[in-house]
Scaffold this motif. Sequence first.
Motif, PDB file in Angstrom:
ATOM      1  N   VAL A  35       0.836  -1.195   0.000  1.00 29.50           N
ATOM      2  CA  VAL A  35       0.000   0.000   0.000  1.00 29.50           C
ATOM      3  C   VAL A  35       0.881   1.258   0.000  1.00 29.50           C
ATOM      4  N   ALA A  36       2.073   1.157   0.601  1.00 35.35           N
ATOM      5  CA  ALA A  36       2.986   2.304   0.639  1.00 35.35           C
ATOM      6  C   ALA A  36       3.456   2.643  -0.772  1.00 35.35           C
ATOM      7  N   ARG A  94       1.949   2.034  -3.529  1.00 36.90           N
ATOM      8  CA  ARG A  94       0.825   2.617  -4.260  1.00 36.90           C
ATOM      9  C   ARG A  94       0.628   4.095  -3.877  1.00 36.90           C
ATOM     10  N   ALA A  95       0.883   4.408  -2.595  1.00 41.31           N
ATOM     11  CA  ALA A  95       0.702   5.791  -2.137  1.00 41.31           C
ATOM     12  C   ALA A  95       1.830   6.688  -2.630  1.00 41.31           C
ATOM     13  N   ARG A  99      -0.165   6.502  -8.763  1.00 42.88           N
ATOM     14  CA  ARG A  99      -1.142   6.013  -7.791  1.00 42.88           C
ATOM     15  C   ARG A  99      -1.898   4.784  -8.320  1.00 42.88           C
TER      16      ARG A  99
END
Lengths: 166, 92, 99
Positions: free
Chosen positions: A80-81, A83-84, A89
């Motif tokens: 998730v990091a 992707r952030a 994104r």
Amino acid sequence: MTRTASVFSRFPLPRLLAFALTWWLITEGAAASWMIGAPAVVLATLISARLLPPQRLAWAGLAPFAGFFLRHSLLGAVDVAQRAFRPARPLDPAVIDYPLQLQPGLPRVFMLNVVSLLPGTLSADLEADCLRVHVLDAGQDNPAQLAHLEARVAGLFGLTLTHNIN
Amino acid sequence: MPDLYHALTLFLLLNLGAGLWRVVQGPTAADRMLAAQLFGTTAVAILLVLAQAGGVAALRDVALVFALLAAVAAVAFVRRAWPQPEDEHDRP
Amino acid sequence: MTGPDYLSALLLLAGALFFLAGTLGLLRFPDVYTRLHALTKADNVGLGLIVLGLALQSGSWLVAGKLVLIWLLVLLAGASVAHLIARGARQRGIPEWRR
């Protein structure tokens, strides 16, 4: 009376030890605190035995599960990091239905919570035996990952699932 | 180590401040509640770092209370304070 | 600084990086569900790494145990609250963002 008797006959020793350990840790081992701690621990054990019947737990499976959990929650956070952090994104969310084999009760609640900490999955709703899972990447094989987790949770609670999707 | 502890505390505080943007923006009440979640976890981290930096053991108990309070606040929000349905102007 | 100090510093910095990722996700992701993913996963691991780094420095098994206990409590609360918020958002008809 029978009710009192049943409470004492089912007095869960592992739970007593867990509460005692918790007290010992939060008081950072202050010896004088046991004046209050000992009765509190016994009371907590009695009340919890009344509210939640003693569960079977495969103690030997605890360490392997902890290892699995730590590894995968780290993977989930890294996933998730990135992707952030990435400018593009990259997200391709979807909601999928996953039929649960675990019966209602502690194992199911446990699974519900772990799902949200593993890579790309978030338990969004529960209807009858169907778990709605919000996934970050519809392109991944999320059902297989969930089935793997469910088998692991079943193993931790000493249950066997009737059929494995894998 | 002390310098690192203080830098880390400052960084976490700035991180928290950035999260405030989500409170301002919303758009839904749930989004604002997420920022409250962020506050809970970050406050625990800051308090634990400060406990170690200053040798103040009691701050770890404060962190413990923060962890519990954040959970209680979130549950209270979901069960009591969250309008159903969300107001129209709150829709994303 | 000694060997364990370097390891602690590394863990603390990694933890901070995950907190940054969680906040970035909170600000950049498009809807409440994806933001929940970012917050629960990144911040919980961030706190875990910081707890680990501090536990190494604490010089006491008891304090290390207490730190881990606090982390487990935050994990449990975070996962439960994430589910509650996601379920509440679906019940209130907040739509999911699609690519």
